[in-house]
Write a protein that holds these residues in place. Sequence first.
Motif, PDB file in Angstrom:
ATOM      1  N   ARG A   1     -24.684  -7.258 -65.518  1.00 33.03           N
ATOM      2  CA  ARG A   1     -24.699  -7.482 -66.968  1.00 33.03           C
ATOM      3  C   ARG A   1     -26.105  -7.823 -67.470  1.00 33.03           C
ATOM      4  N   ALA A   2     -26.819  -8.649 -66.697  1.00 35.18           N
ATOM      5  CA  ALA A   2     -28.169  -9.032 -67.106  1.00 35.18           C
ATOM      6  C   ALA A   2     -29.097  -7.821 -67.161  1.00 35.18           C
TER       7      ALA A   2
ATOM      8  N   VAL B   1     -28.216  -4.639 -67.718  1.00 33.17           N
ATOM      9  CA  VAL B   1     -27.844  -3.802 -68.867  1.00 33.17           C
ATOM     10  C   VAL B   1     -28.343  -4.428 -70.159  1.00 33.17           C
ATOM     11  N   GLU B   2     -28.231  -5.745 -70.270  1.00 30.74           N
ATOM     12  CA  GLU B   2     -28.711  -6.424 -71.479  1.00 30.74           C
ATOM     13  C   GLU B   2     -30.220  -6.288 -71.630  1.00 30.74           C
ATOM     14  N   ARG B   3     -30.944  -6.336 -70.509  1.00 29.58           N
ATOM     15  CA  ARG B   3     -32.407  -6.269 -70.574  1.00 29.58           C
ATOM     16  C   ARG B   3     -32.937  -4.845 -70.738  1.00 29.58           C
TER      17      ARG B   3
ATOM     18  N   GLY C   1     -30.904  -1.866 -71.244  1.00 27.62           N
ATOM     19  CA  GLY C   1     -30.131  -0.959 -72.089  1.00 27.62           C
ATOM     20  C   GLY C   1     -29.156  -0.097 -71.312  1.00 27.62           C
ATOM     21  N   GLY C   2     -28.271   0.538 -72.052  1.00 30.16           N
ATOM     22  CA  GLY C   2     -27.210   1.340 -71.452  1.00 30.16           C
ATOM     23  C   GLY C   2     -27.676   2.588 -70.747  1.00 30.16           C
TER      24      GLY C   2
END
Length: 219
Positions: A47-48, A50-52, A54-55
């Motif tokens: 999750r970290a 993807v948050e940093r 991007g998708g």
Amino acid sequence: MLAVGLTGGIGSGKSTVADLLVDRGAVLIDADQIARDVVAPGEPAYRALVERFGGHVVSPDGSIDRKALAALAFSDSASLEALNSITHPAIGARMSELRQAQKDSDHVVILDIPLLKPVHRELLDLDTVVVVDAPVDMAVERLVSKRGFDRDDAEARVAAQPSRDERLAGADFHIDNSSDRGSLLAQVESLWRELLRLERLKRNVGTPTRGEGDPATDS
């Protein structure tokens, strides 16, 4: 149990040395494999990331696209620092767990750590450190010819890692992988005999002491 830190720059042949040691009876704890495990969907590092980043670092199957992630991470120092800050604590914690599980065994345990630093000796309670080394131009050529890297990408990966001098400064044993297969096998065999000796010494006395004067493994 003897805990051995194994490191070397990308393209040095570190993984080959790890495989040869496993063939001789070592137990391998592989940071690269753990790095894949800790970014699997559902893991906190996933999750970290993807948050940093991007998708677009997510593959169609939902897993992290490691190639896309690497292209972003190695594009600038801030991105690489962000990647390391997310993944390294998770990798370190998992390696510590696996090392602890071996503590009462009589195994030679190889902790394969590409970016091994002096602090890892304490954090992972390493008894000794082996560095696999090859010239930069040879490492780049191996990445291009054997692993299909674009040359610019290969050069960027090598440049982003600690220098050869930095790695060798922390070596108890040095494997020179700039020659042929026969030379590498001879060095690994000599190293393995010494690691077995150190494991026996640690088990019987409590503190391993490095052997003297072995030209195949002395740094």
